[in-house]
Design a protein around this motif. Structure first.
Motif, PDB file in Angstrom:
ATOM      1  N   ARG A   1      32.203  36.612  43.930  1.00  0.00           N
ATOM      2  CA  ARG A   1      33.332  36.625  44.524  1.00  0.00           C
ATOM      3  C   ARG A   1      33.609  38.096  45.241  1.00  0.00           C
ATOM      4  O   ARG A   1      34.174  37.965  46.123  1.00  0.00           O
ATOM      5  CB  ARG A   1      34.437  36.462  43.439  1.00  0.00           C
ATOM      6  CG  ARG A   1      36.051  36.781  43.683  1.00  0.00           C
ATOM      7  CD  ARG A   1      36.451  35.557  44.737  1.00  0.00           C
ATOM      8  NE  ARG A   1      37.687  35.670  45.100  1.00  0.00           N
ATOM      9  CZ  ARG A   1      38.163  36.388  46.121  1.00  0.00           C
ATOM     10  NH1 ARG A   1      37.250  36.770  47.118  1.00  0.00           N
ATOM     11  NH2 ARG A   1      39.331  36.464  46.561  1.00  0.00           N
TER      12      ARG A   1
ATOM     13  N   ARG B   1      41.459  40.862  43.734  1.00  0.00           N
ATOM     14  CA  ARG B   1      42.401  41.601  44.463  1.00  0.00           C
ATOM     15  C   ARG B   1      43.945  41.050  44.326  1.00  0.00           C
ATOM     16  O   ARG B   1      44.551  40.962  45.355  1.00  0.00           O
ATOM     17  CB  ARG B   1      42.087  41.533  46.056  1.00  0.00           C
ATOM     18  CG  ARG B   1      40.568  42.285  46.252  1.00  0.00           C
ATOM     19  CD  ARG B   1      40.409  42.304  47.733  1.00  0.00           C
ATOM     20  NE  ARG B   1      41.411  43.301  48.262  1.00  0.00           N
ATOM     21  CZ  ARG B   1      41.733  43.249  49.714  1.00  0.00           C
ATOM     22  NH1 ARG B   1      41.147  42.466  50.627  1.00  0.00           N
ATOM     23  NH2 ARG B   1      42.774  44.123  50.303  1.00  0.00           N
ATOM     24  N   ARG B   2      44.245  41.333  43.190  1.00  0.00           N
ATOM     25  CA  ARG B   2      45.692  40.753  42.989  1.00  0.00           C
ATOM     26  C   ARG B   2      46.632  41.882  43.538  1.00  0.00           C
ATOM     27  O   ARG B   2      47.591  41.490  43.816  1.00  0.00           O
ATOM     28  CB  ARG B   2      45.827  40.286  41.267  1.00  0.00           C
ATOM     29  CG  ARG B   2      45.101  39.365  40.954  1.00  0.00           C
ATOM     30  CD  ARG B   2      45.686  38.902  39.706  1.00  0.00           C
ATOM     31  NE  ARG B   2      45.329  39.963  38.548  1.00  0.00           N
ATOM     32  CZ  ARG B   2      45.717  40.137  37.132  1.00  0.00           C
ATOM     33  NH1 ARG B   2      46.393  39.002  36.688  1.00  0.00           N
ATOM     34  NH2 ARG B   2      45.425  41.089  36.531  1.00  0.00           N
TER      35      ARG B   2
ATOM     36  N   TYR C   1      44.652  33.428  40.827  1.00  0.00           N
ATOM     37  CA  TYR C   1      45.207  34.751  41.158  1.00  0.00           C
ATOM     38  C   TYR C   1      44.316  35.514  42.044  1.00  0.00           C
ATOM     39  O   TYR C   1      44.559  36.879  42.433  1.00  0.00           O
ATOM     40  CB  TYR C   1      45.080  35.579  39.931  1.00  0.00           C
ATOM     41  CG  TYR C   1      46.142  34.922  38.897  1.00  0.00           C
ATOM     42  CD1 TYR C   1      47.566  35.129  38.551  1.00  0.00           C
ATOM     43  CD2 TYR C   1      45.685  34.249  37.825  1.00  0.00           C
ATOM     44  CE1 TYR C   1      48.532  34.821  37.854  1.00  0.00           C
ATOM     45  CE2 TYR C   1      46.435  33.742  37.047  1.00  0.00           C
ATOM     46  CZ  TYR C   1      47.855  34.246  36.882  1.00  0.00           C
ATOM     47  OH  TYR C   1      48.731  33.552  36.047  1.00  0.00           O
ATOM     48  N   ARG C   2      43.559  34.851  42.900  1.00  0.00           N
ATOM     49  CA  ARG C   2      43.129  35.488  44.116  1.00  0.00           C
ATOM     50  C   ARG C   2      42.081  36.729  43.382  1.00  0.00           C
ATOM     51  O   ARG C   2      42.146  37.687  44.090  1.00  0.00           O
ATOM     52  CB  ARG C   2      43.774  35.749  45.056  1.00  0.00           C
ATOM     53  CG  ARG C   2      44.385  34.902  45.808  1.00  0.00           C
ATOM     54  CD  ARG C   2      44.977  34.972  47.062  1.00  0.00           C
ATOM     55  NE  ARG C   2      46.090  36.160  46.809  1.00  0.00           N
ATOM     56  CZ  ARG C   2      46.321  37.089  47.465  1.00  0.00           C
ATOM     57  NH1 ARG C   2      45.698  37.495  48.840  1.00  0.00           N
ATOM     58  NH2 ARG C   2      47.202  37.967  47.127  1.00  0.00           N
ATOM     59  N   TRP C   3      41.584  36.550  42.194  1.00  0.00           N
ATOM     60  CA  TRP C   3      40.731  37.732  41.632  1.00  0.00           C
ATOM     61  C   TRP C   3      39.709  37.986  42.423  1.00  0.00           C
ATOM     62  O   TRP C   3      39.135  37.028  43.169  1.00  0.00           O
ATOM     63  CB  TRP C   3      40.260  37.297  40.367  1.00  0.00           C
ATOM     64  CG  TRP C   3      39.690  38.114  39.342  1.00  0.00           C
ATOM     65  CD1 TRP C   3      40.333  38.982  38.656  1.00  0.00           C
ATOM     66  CD2 TRP C   3      38.320  38.639  39.457  1.00  0.00           C
ATOM     67  NE1 TRP C   3      39.307  39.803  37.703  1.00  0.00           N
ATOM     68  CE2 TRP C   3      38.059  39.739  38.623  1.00  0.00           C
ATOM     69  CE3 TRP C   3      36.989  38.094  40.389  1.00  0.00           C
ATOM     70  CZ2 TRP C   3      36.718  40.208  38.217  1.00  0.00           C
ATOM     71  CZ3 TRP C   3      36.058  38.809  40.081  1.00  0.00           C
ATOM     72  CH2 TRP C   3      35.769  39.873  38.973  1.00  0.00           C
TER      73      TRP C   3
ATOM     74  N   ASP D   1      45.729  44.332  45.632  1.00  0.00           N
ATOM     75  CA  ASP D   1      44.944  44.814  46.945  1.00  0.00           C
ATOM     76  C   ASP D   1      44.176  45.692  46.706  1.00  0.00           C
ATOM     77  O   ASP D   1      43.893  46.825  47.620  1.00  0.00           O
ATOM     78  CB  ASP D   1      46.089  44.747  48.180  1.00  0.00           C
ATOM     79  CG  ASP D   1      46.291  43.703  48.581  1.00  0.00           C
ATOM     80  OD1 ASP D   1      47.714  43.444  49.083  1.00  0.00           O
ATOM     81  OD2 ASP D   1      45.893  42.610  48.430  1.00  0.00           O
TER      82      ASP D   1
ATOM     83  N   MET E   1      34.721  38.895  48.937  1.00  0.00           N
ATOM     84  CA  MET E   1      35.590  39.945  49.185  1.00  0.00           C
ATOM     85  C   MET E   1      35.334  41.102  50.478  1.00  0.00           C
ATOM     86  O   MET E   1      35.957  41.479  51.503  1.00  0.00           O
ATOM     87  CB  MET E   1      36.196  40.279  48.139  1.00  0.00           C
ATOM     88  CG  MET E   1      37.533  41.515  48.331  1.00  0.00           C
ATOM     89  SD  MET E   1      37.782  42.600  46.801  1.00  0.00           S
ATOM     90  CE  MET E   1      36.328  43.274  46.690  1.00  0.00           C
TER      91      MET E   1
ATOM     92  N   ARG F   1      40.779  31.343  41.032  1.00  0.00           N
ATOM     93  CA  ARG F   1      41.134  30.662  42.116  1.00  0.00           C
ATOM     94  C   ARG F   1      42.929  30.852  42.000  1.00  0.00           C
ATOM     95  O   ARG F   1      43.590  30.995  43.198  1.00  0.00           O
ATOM     96  CB  ARG F   1      41.087  28.894  42.279  1.00  0.00           C
ATOM     97  CG  ARG F   1      39.544  28.697  42.282  1.00  0.00           C
ATOM     98  CD  ARG F   1      39.215  29.060  43.600  1.00  0.00           C
ATOM     99  NE  ARG F   1      37.730  28.841  43.623  1.00  0.00           N
ATOM    100  CZ  ARG F   1      36.987  29.246  45.121  1.00  0.00           C
ATOM    101  NH1 ARG F   1      37.748  29.707  45.832  1.00  0.00           N
ATOM    102  NH2 ARG F   1      35.749  28.795  44.962  1.00  0.00           N
TER     103      ARG F   1
END
Length: 270
Positions: free
Chosen positions: A246, A157-158, A153-155, A160, A250, A151
């Motif tokens: 996840r 796609r840190r 680090y938006r894993w 992109d 994505m 949550r």
């Protein structure tokens, strides 16, 4: 560094526990060398063969840290049976409190204790309960910590960038069916399996003993690796399920943005 850490993990129980015979030392050294070479090959090759999420930290780092902490804690606990010290007593006391807290009917820790053969020393049963309670807590904390990092680090796609082929070498996107649906299904299966495994494994070991193929628990090293695997594998499978879910989310969002972009371009063209 990864290879060195893997070697340390494999050697650690045999280095901390005394009275290791020469044959065991040679076997452990061979396994450690193989583990180090495998790690080097997997992380230097352009196309990995088994290690998933190689370029999507901290997935593998969290899993390895959990296993390393579990093996270290259990090695210290069982070392206290032979060479007690302030550190071993502290680990044993912490494990005893945790083991008693989660040792209730039908709990995974209770099942681990009950899988031991009849006539086992009560002191050894207490140590197994302490080790199981501590390792089970560490596995749960590793899963919670991974979800928190996901949550924060938006894993994954840190940066992109996420290569499905590199990070999921065992997943075949051309096997048939929608990729997102398959990833979600595999994610749910892994999460459910991770929840059930701590209950299933002791029952399977107990059943094997009743069928005449018992697993010998006379060695402290065998107990350490058995309890570590019992706690680590379900946590690892659960983290894999969360990661697959996840990745599916994505890909779904990327598709949606691509469809919306194409529709807007089509509207502008008209």
């Amino acid at each position: 560094m990864r290879a060195v850490l893997v070697v340390m993990l494999i050697v650690m129980p045999y280095a901390l526990l005394p009275d290791i015979d020469q044959d065991s030392t040679q076997i452990v050294a061979l396994i450690a060398v193989f583990g180090g070479l495998f790690t080097i090959v997997e992380y230097t090759a352009k196309s990995p063969s088994l290690v998933e999420f190689r370029d999507a930290p901290p997935f593998n780092r969290v899993r390895f840290s959990a296993l390393f902490a579990t093996v270290l804690s259990l090695s210290v606990i069982f070392r206290g049976e032979v060479i007690p010290s302030d550190i071993t007593i502290a680990f044993q006391d912490s494990g005893a409190q945790l083991g008693q807290a989660v040792d209730f009917p039908y709990s995974p820790v209770r099942l681990m204790v009950q899988m031991m053969p009849e006539g086992t020393d009560p002191v050894m049963l207490d140590r197994i309960r302490d080790a199981a309670g501590l390792s089970y807590l560490l596995s749960l904390l590793s899963v919670i910590w991974f979800v928190i990092l996901l949550r924060l680090y938006r894993w994954p796609r840190r940066n992109d960038t996420f290569n499905v082929w590199i990070n999921l070498p065992t997943f075949d996107p051309t096997a048939g069916g929608d990729v997102v649906r398959r990833l979600k299904r595999d994610g749910r299966i892994n999460i459910i399996l991770g929840i059930l495994l701590p209950f299933i494994v002791p029952l399977v070991i107990k059943l094997m003993a009743q069928l005449g193929t018992p697993i010998g628990f006379d060695s402290a090293q065998t107990l350490i690796w058995t309890v570590s695997a019992w706690a680590f594998l379900p946590a690892s499978i659960m983290m894999r399920g969360v990661a697959l879910s996840r990745v599916a989310q994505m890909i779904h969002l990327q598709r949606k943005r691509a469809y919306d972009r194409d529709e807007s371009r089509g509207a502008m063209a008209v």
